[in-house]
Design a protein around this motif. Structure first.
Motif, short mmCIF file in Angstrom:
data_model
loop_
_atom_site.label_atom_id
_atom_site.label_comp_id
_atom_site.label_asym_id
_atom_site.label_seq_id
_atom_site.Cartn_x
_atom_site.Cartn_y
_atom_site.Cartn_z
N GLY A 1 -5.69 5.82 -6.69
CA GLY A 1 -6.12 6.13 -5.36
C GLY A 1 -5.35 7.29 -4.77
N GLY A 2 -5.76 7.68 -3.59
CA GLY A 2 -5.14 8.80 -2.89
C GLY A 2 -3.68 8.59 -2.57
N GLY A 3 -3.33 7.39 -2.12
CA GLY A 3 -1.93 7.10 -1.81
C GLY A 3 -1.03 7.25 -3.01
N ALA A 4 -1.50 6.81 -4.16
CA ALA A 4 -0.71 6.93 -5.39
C ALA A 4 -0.54 8.39 -5.78
CB ALA A 4 -1.37 6.15 -6.52
N ARG A 5 -1.62 9.17 -5.67
CA ARG A 5 -1.53 10.58 -6.05
C ARG A 5 -0.57 11.35 -5.13
NH1 ARG A 5 -7.03 9.67 -6.96
NH2 ARG A 5 -7.63 10.57 -4.97
N VAL A 6 -0.66 11.08 -3.84
CA VAL A 6 0.24 11.76 -2.89
C VAL A 6 1.69 11.35 -3.16
CG1 VAL A 6 0.90 11.94 -0.46
CG2 VAL A 6 -1.50 12.09 -1.11
N SER A 7 1.93 10.06 -3.33
CA SER A 7 3.29 9.59 -3.58
C SER A 7 3.88 10.21 -4.84
CB SER A 7 3.32 8.06 -3.71
OG SER A 7 3.12 7.46 -2.47
N ALA A 49 2.83 -6.36 -11.72
CA ALA A 49 1.50 -5.86 -12.07
C ALA A 49 1.58 -4.37 -12.35
CB ALA A 49 0.52 -6.13 -10.94
N THR A 50 0.75 -3.89 -13.23
CA THR A 50 0.73 -2.46 -13.55
C THR A 50 -0.35 -1.75 -12.73
OG1 THR A 50 -0.90 -2.67 -15.32
CG2 THR A 50 1.45 -2.96 -15.92
N TRP A 51 -0.22 -0.45 -12.66
CA TRP A 51 -1.24 0.36 -11.99
C TRP A 51 -2.59 0.17 -12.68
CZ3 TRP A 51 -2.58 2.51 -7.72
CH2 TRP A 51 -3.64 3.43 -7.70
N GLU A 52 -2.58 0.10 -14.00
CA GLU A 52 -3.82 -0.06 -14.75
C GLU A 52 -4.50 -1.39 -14.41
OE1 GLU A 52 -0.87 0.93 -16.07
OE2 GLU A 52 -1.44 3.04 -16.34
N GLN A 53 -3.73 -2.47 -14.30
CA GLN A 53 -4.28 -3.77 -13.93
C GLN A 53 -4.87 -3.72 -12.52
OE1 GLN A 53 -0.58 -5.91 -14.58
NE2 GLN A 53 -1.57 -7.18 -16.15
N ALA A 79 -0.35 -3.47 -2.60
CA ALA A 79 0.07 -3.87 -3.95
C ALA A 79 0.79 -2.72 -4.65
CB ALA A 79 -1.13 -4.34 -4.76
N TYR A 80 0.30 -1.51 -4.47
CA TYR A 80 0.96 -0.34 -5.04
C TYR A 80 2.36 -0.16 -4.47
CZ TYR A 80 1.87 4.50 -6.35
OH TYR A 80 2.44 5.65 -6.84
N THR A 81 2.54 -0.53 -3.20
CA THR A 81 3.87 -0.47 -2.58
C THR A 81 4.85 -1.33 -3.37
OG1 THR A 81 2.91 -0.10 -0.39
CG2 THR A 81 5.17 -0.93 -0.45
N LEU A 82 4.42 -2.52 -3.78
CA LEU A 82 5.28 -3.40 -4.60
C LEU A 82 5.64 -2.72 -5.91
CD1 LEU A 82 3.37 -6.77 -4.11
CD2 LEU A 82 5.53 -6.11 -3.05
N GLN A 83 4.68 -2.08 -6.54
CA GLN A 83 4.93 -1.38 -7.80
C GLN A 83 5.92 -0.23 -7.59
OE1 GLN A 83 1.12 -0.16 -9.31
NE2 GLN A 83 0.43 -2.25 -9.64
N GLN A 84 5.71 0.53 -6.52
CA GLN A 84 6.61 1.65 -6.23
C GLN A 84 8.04 1.15 -6.00
OE1 GLN A 84 4.32 3.15 -2.79
NE2 GLN A 84 4.60 5.16 -3.72
N ALA A 85 8.18 0.08 -5.21
CA ALA A 85 9.51 -0.45 -4.91
C ALA A 85 10.23 -0.90 -6.18
CB ALA A 85 9.40 -1.59 -3.90
N ALA A 86 9.49 -1.51 -7.09
CA ALA A 86 10.09 -1.95 -8.36
C ALA A 86 10.46 -0.76 -9.24
CB ALA A 86 9.12 -2.88 -9.09
N ALA A 87 9.64 0.28 -9.24
CA ALA A 87 9.87 1.44 -10.09
C ALA A 87 10.95 2.38 -9.55
CB ALA A 87 8.57 2.23 -10.26
N HIS A 88 11.18 2.34 -8.24
CA HIS A 88 12.14 3.25 -7.61
C HIS A 88 13.10 2.45 -6.72
CE1 HIS A 88 9.64 6.52 -9.05
NE2 HIS A 88 8.60 5.89 -8.54
N PRO A 89 14.00 1.68 -7.33
CA PRO A 89 14.86 0.78 -6.55
C PRO A 89 15.84 1.49 -5.62
CG PRO A 89 15.50 0.78 -8.87
CD PRO A 89 14.23 1.56 -8.77
N ASN A 90 16.09 2.78 -5.81
CA ASN A 90 17.00 3.50 -4.91
C ASN A 90 16.31 3.97 -3.64
OD1 ASN A 90 19.09 3.17 -6.72
ND2 ASN A 90 18.74 5.14 -7.71
N LEU A 91 14.99 3.95 -3.63
CA LEU A 91 14.24 4.35 -2.45
C LEU A 91 13.88 3.12 -1.62
CD1 LEU A 91 11.74 6.91 -4.02
CD2 LEU A 91 13.93 7.38 -2.91
N THR A 92 13.56 3.33 -0.36
CA THR A 92 13.04 2.27 0.50
C THR A 92 11.56 2.53 0.66
OG1 THR A 92 15.14 2.09 1.67
CG2 THR A 92 13.21 1.18 2.77
N ILE A 93 10.75 1.62 0.12
CA ILE A 93 9.30 1.82 0.09
C ILE A 93 8.63 0.61 0.73
CG2 ILE A 93 7.31 2.24 -1.39
CD1 ILE A 93 9.33 3.40 -3.46
#
Length: 169
Positions: A1-7, A49-53, A79-93
């Motif tokens: 989605g758009g949010g994922a592409r921008v992020s 969960a993965t982005w693909e799922q 849900a993507y926010t959860l994925q981002q937070a897990a993938a980038h633990p040094n950021l606040t998402i």
């Protein structure tokens, strides 16, 4: 989605030690998710969960989604926010709902919040103390994803199966 592409495009520009990503979701996300199957609720609230799922689920669910898919799209962003937070633990998402804002577009539809009131959760997520991976309601309090939470009700405590009666007036 758009949010994922921008992020993904701006990640290299974010301070890796103190950066934040704030995804603007909607209460429509939990309104949609609360009526879905247990498996769908699990997928849309899982940090593993993965982005693909997630993308596959959106494709499958979109044809039957209510409100033209708006709630589904906002649930997917959260849900993507959860994925981002897990993938980038040094950021606040975080993700948030600004609330139902009185604008020219919502005139006559029952929106009650002024545009200024709609910034409460945004300001907290941008500048206040928040927990990465959480979803915040229009009153800037943590909210569950599988049931709606009305402003003025208790902050979500993280329980696995939140009781709608606790979070709705």
């Amino acid at each position: 989605g758009g949010g994922a592409r921008v992020s993904e495009a701006i990640l290299p520009l974010i301070d890796p030690a103190a950066g934040r990503i704030v995804n603007v979701s909607s209460g429509a996300a939990s309104m949609w998710l609360r009526s879905q199957s247990a498996a769908t609720k699990e997928l849309f609230t899982s940090r593993s969960a993965t982005w693909e799922q997630l993308a596959a689920a959106v494709e499958e669910l979109a044809p039957a989604a209510s409100m033209g898919g708006y709630g589904l799209s906002k649930a997917a962003l959260t849900a993507y926010t959860l994925q981002q937070a897990a993938a980038h633990p040094n950021l606040t998402i975080t993700s948030l709902s600004p609330g139902y804002i009185k604008t020219a577009m919502t005139a006559g539809s029952g929106a009650r919040l002024t545009p200024e009131q709609g910034t409460v959760s945004m300001m907290r997520c941008l500048f206040g103390e928040v927990t990465s991976g959480y979803y915040y309601g229009s009153d800037a309090l943590r909210s569950p994803m599988t049931v709606t939470r009305d402003p003025g009700t208790p902050e979500y405590g993280g329980e696995e199966n939140p009781d709608a009666a606790t979070y709705n007036r």
